[in-house]
Design an enzyme around this catalytic site. Sequence first.
Site, mmCIF file in Angstrom:
data_model
loop_
_atom_site.group_PDB
_atom_site.id
_atom_site.type_symbol
_atom_site.label_atom_id
_atom_site.label_comp_id
_atom_site.label_asym_id
_atom_site.label_seq_id
_atom_site.Cartn_x
_atom_site.Cartn_y
_atom_site.Cartn_z
ATOM 1 N N GLU A 105 0.854 -1.176 0.000
ATOM 2 C CA GLU A 105 0.000 0.000 0.000
ATOM 3 C C GLU A 105 0.896 1.234 0.000
ATOM 4 O O GLU A 105 1.968 1.221 0.602
ATOM 5 C CB GLU A 105 -0.901 0.058 1.241
ATOM 6 C CG GLU A 105 -2.015 -0.961 1.251
ATOM 7 C CD GLU A 105 -1.632 -2.253 1.948
ATOM 8 O OE1 GLU A 105 -2.401 -3.221 1.835
ATOM 9 O OE2 GLU A 105 -0.568 -2.309 2.597
ATOM 10 N N TYR A 117 7.728 2.438 -7.450
ATOM 11 C CA TYR A 117 7.110 1.114 -7.549
ATOM 12 C C TYR A 117 6.758 0.782 -8.998
ATOM 13 O O TYR A 117 6.978 -0.341 -9.453
ATOM 14 C CB TYR A 117 5.877 1.029 -6.652
ATOM 15 C CG TYR A 117 6.177 1.306 -5.190
ATOM 16 C CD1 TYR A 117 7.347 0.846 -4.585
ATOM 17 C CD2 TYR A 117 5.298 2.045 -4.415
ATOM 18 C CE1 TYR A 117 7.625 1.115 -3.254
ATOM 19 C CE2 TYR A 117 5.568 2.312 -3.075
ATOM 20 C CZ TYR A 117 6.737 1.844 -2.507
ATOM 21 O OH TYR A 117 7.007 2.109 -1.186
#
Length: 150
Positions: A105, A117
């Site tokens: 998350e 990411y």
Amino acid sequence: MDIRIRPCRVEDIDRIAAMEAAIFSEPWTKTGFLETLSETEHVFLVAEDQENLCAYGILYCNSDEGEIPTIAVSEEARGRGLGKRLLSRMMEEAEKRGVAHVYLEVRKSNLPAQRLYQACGFSLVGQRKGFYHKPDEDAFVMAFHKEDIC
């Protein structure tokens, strides 16, 4: 910058807890880090520049799935590609352990982390309403699949 990435040791925990408290509004406790370190199936890595701890990351491994509950780079070490190097190494460790899917998350407002990411093969797969506090904010759920390489 000569950076060494290595497994976390008990003597690193005080520095990690201090860095965590400086970076996050709801930091992990020293006890939480120690408990994670004692679990051998997890990956807990640190990055250091000579003797200065610059970053750390944790990957929980459970069968073929993994979760990254925390990864951080010190304020002073940001912008030098250290996060990508650390995350890449974590993903290498995941592959060695047979982990095919990794989830995490990230705050909806944390664009630098989202870009990192994505650059490492994670993609947006969902959203958790009100996941974060101090301040209250939604989280994006991101996933990495073995076929994608960082």
